[in-house]
Scaffold this motif. Sequence first.
Motif, PDB file in Angstrom:
ATOM      1  N   GLY A 104       0.825  -1.210   0.000  1.00  0.00           N
ATOM      2  CA  GLY A 104       0.000   0.000   0.000  1.00  0.00           C
ATOM      3  C   GLY A 104       0.859   1.260   0.000  1.00  0.00           C
ATOM      4  O   GLY A 104       0.584   2.214  -0.739  1.00  0.00           O
ATOM      5  N   ALA A 107       2.588   1.582  -3.370  1.00  0.00           N
ATOM      6  CA  ALA A 107       1.664   2.077  -4.388  1.00  0.00           C
ATOM      7  C   ALA A 107       1.462   3.581  -4.237  1.00  0.00           C
ATOM      8  O   ALA A 107       1.425   4.314  -5.239  1.00  0.00           O
ATOM      9  CB  ALA A 107       0.323   1.342  -4.269  1.00  0.00           C
ATOM     10  N   SER A 110       4.207   5.659  -5.721  1.00  0.00           N
ATOM     11  CA  SER A 110       4.344   5.674  -7.177  1.00  0.00           C
ATOM     12  C   SER A 110       3.343   6.645  -7.794  1.00  0.00           C
ATOM     13  O   SER A 110       2.506   7.214  -7.103  1.00  0.00           O
ATOM     14  CB  SER A 110       4.090   4.271  -7.733  1.00  0.00           C
ATOM     15  OG  SER A 110       2.691   4.035  -7.832  1.00  0.00           O
ATOM     16  N   GLN A 112       1.507   5.554 -10.338  1.00  0.00           N
ATOM     17  CA  GLN A 112       0.630   4.656 -11.077  1.00  0.00           C
ATOM     18  C   GLN A 112      -0.819   4.829 -10.636  1.00  0.00           C
ATOM     19  O   GLN A 112      -1.086   5.136  -9.470  1.00  0.00           O
ATOM     20  CB  GLN A 112       1.073   3.217 -10.796  1.00  0.00           C
ATOM     21  CG  GLN A 112       0.728   2.240 -11.902  1.00  0.00           C
ATOM     22  CD  GLN A 112       1.223   0.841 -11.552  1.00  0.00           C
ATOM     23  OE1 GLN A 112       2.326   0.671 -11.015  1.00  0.00           O
ATOM     24  NE2 GLN A 112       0.399  -0.153 -11.840  1.00  0.00           N
ATOM     25  N   ASN A 113      -1.732   4.660 -11.583  1.00  0.00           N
ATOM     26  CA  ASN A 113      -3.166   4.710 -11.290  1.00  0.00           C
ATOM     27  C   ASN A 113      -3.637   3.314 -10.867  1.00  0.00           C
ATOM     28  O   ASN A 113      -3.486   2.358 -11.610  1.00  0.00           O
ATOM     29  CB  ASN A 113      -3.880   5.178 -12.578  1.00  0.00           C
ATOM     30  CG  ASN A 113      -5.395   5.129 -12.492  1.00  0.00           C
ATOM     31  OD1 ASN A 113      -5.962   4.430 -11.650  1.00  0.00           O
ATOM     32  ND2 ASN A 113      -6.061   5.844 -13.377  1.00  0.00           N
ATOM     33  N   PHE A 114      -4.207   3.217  -9.667  1.00  0.00           N
ATOM     34  CA  PHE A 114      -4.701   1.933  -9.169  1.00  0.00           C
ATOM     35  C   PHE A 114      -6.226   1.909  -9.104  1.00  0.00           C
ATOM     36  O   PHE A 114      -6.816   1.140  -8.353  1.00  0.00           O
ATOM     37  CB  PHE A 114      -4.095   1.621  -7.796  1.00  0.00           C
ATOM     38  CG  PHE A 114      -2.631   1.275  -7.847  1.00  0.00           C
ATOM     39  CD1 PHE A 114      -2.199  -0.020  -8.088  1.00  0.00           C
ATOM     40  CD2 PHE A 114      -1.665   2.270  -7.685  1.00  0.00           C
ATOM     41  CE1 PHE A 114      -0.844  -0.334  -8.150  1.00  0.00           C
ATOM     42  CE2 PHE A 114      -0.313   1.963  -7.743  1.00  0.00           C
ATOM     43  CZ  PHE A 114       0.096   0.660  -7.979  1.00  0.00           C
ATOM     44  N   GLY A 115      -6.862   2.794  -9.873  1.00  0.00           N
ATOM     45  CA  GLY A 115      -8.321   2.790  -9.944  1.00  0.00           C
ATOM     46  C   GLY A 115      -8.961   3.163  -8.622  1.00  0.00           C
ATOM     47  O   GLY A 115      -8.543   4.105  -7.954  1.00  0.00           O
ATOM     48  N   LEU A 117      -8.757   2.015  -5.752  1.00  0.00           N
ATOM     49  CA  LEU A 117      -7.846   2.040  -4.597  1.00  0.00           C
ATOM     50  C   LEU A 117      -7.181   3.398  -4.376  1.00  0.00           C
ATOM     51  O   LEU A 117      -6.760   3.714  -3.264  1.00  0.00           O
ATOM     52  CB  LEU A 117      -6.736   1.007  -4.804  1.00  0.00           C
ATOM     53  CG  LEU A 117      -6.994  -0.402  -4.280  1.00  0.00           C
ATOM     54  CD1 LEU A 117      -5.808  -1.282  -4.611  1.00  0.00           C
ATOM     55  CD2 LEU A 117      -7.221  -0.372  -2.770  1.00  0.00           C
ATOM     56  N   ASP A 118      -7.091   4.190  -5.424  1.00  0.00           N
ATOM     57  CA  ASP A 118      -6.416   5.497  -5.302  1.00  0.00           C
ATOM     58  C   ASP A 118      -7.046   6.361  -4.218  1.00  0.00           C
ATOM     59  O   ASP A 118      -6.369   7.177  -3.598  1.00  0.00           O
ATOM     60  CB  ASP A 118      -6.440   6.245  -6.644  1.00  0.00           C
ATOM     61  CG  ASP A 118      -5.543   5.560  -7.677  1.00  0.00           C
ATOM     62  OD1 ASP A 118      -4.504   5.014  -7.273  1.00  0.00           O
ATOM     63  OD2 ASP A 118      -5.903   5.575  -8.863  1.00  0.00           O
ATOM     64  N   LEU A 121      -5.445   5.187  -1.090  1.00  0.00           N
ATOM     65  CA  LEU A 121      -4.005   5.510  -1.132  1.00  0.00           C
ATOM     66  C   LEU A 121      -3.754   7.007  -0.962  1.00  0.00           C
ATOM     67  O   LEU A 121      -2.672   7.418  -0.531  1.00  0.00           O
ATOM     68  CB  LEU A 121      -3.391   5.022  -2.456  1.00  0.00           C
ATOM     69  CG  LEU A 121      -3.500   3.521  -2.726  1.00  0.00           C
ATOM     70  CD1 LEU A 121      -2.913   3.181  -4.099  1.00  0.00           C
ATOM     71  CD2 LEU A 121      -2.789   2.706  -1.640  1.00  0.00           C
TER      72      LEU A 121
END
Length: 212
Positions: A104, A107, A110, A112-115, A117-118, A121
């Motif tokens: 977690g 992520a 970074s 990066q797009n985690f959908g 979860l963003d 995050l």
Amino acid sequence: MAETIKDLLNGNVSWVKNTLKRDPEFFNKLSMGQSPNFLWVGCADSRVPATEITDALPGSIFVQRNIANMVIHTDSNLLSVVNYAVKVLKVKHIIVCGHYGCGGVQAAMSNQNFGFLDNWLMHIKDVYRLHQDELDGIQDEQKRFDRYVELNVLEQVGNLAKVSFIQEEWEEGEFPQIHGWVYSLKDGLLKDLDISMNSNAKLDNVYRYNKP
Ligand code: CO
């Protein structure tokens, strides 16, 4: 390693057998009620189970786990667990336990797009912003990641201290004490960050509640 549903159910049967061998009264005693001294706020990661890594028996630790051991003040699940632990069970210690190598936190570090979860995050990214000078100053990426994990624990300890019903308890005495620990997946050892809190003295003034 358990891999199938059958493994889990068979594992349960052998666990019951072994437990009864050690203490024939184990289930009789525990079925009467719980009075744990500890509340654990940990990561959902399958490798960091509270009771196993502390060699504690069932009945010892009240547990709340989520991605990256976050304390978010709109999380009514977590707050209900904390409220019950503090007000009813009267736990003496709350442990926020992070772990190095936390997916977690990685992520959140970074771009990066985690959908979906963003949104979760985001709260970890906020921790980065609060400690940006220190974290940006660490050149080695692994070391920066490790420090980010520690600072995230520090912030979550602080987030618990900001909860008004916890500050209410501190008016009565020294408990609960809130501790910040980090677990190492590499050697299985827990590290105490020595940041424990049992008063609101270190909080920014805006977070301190008046005695009613
Ligand atoms: Co984790």
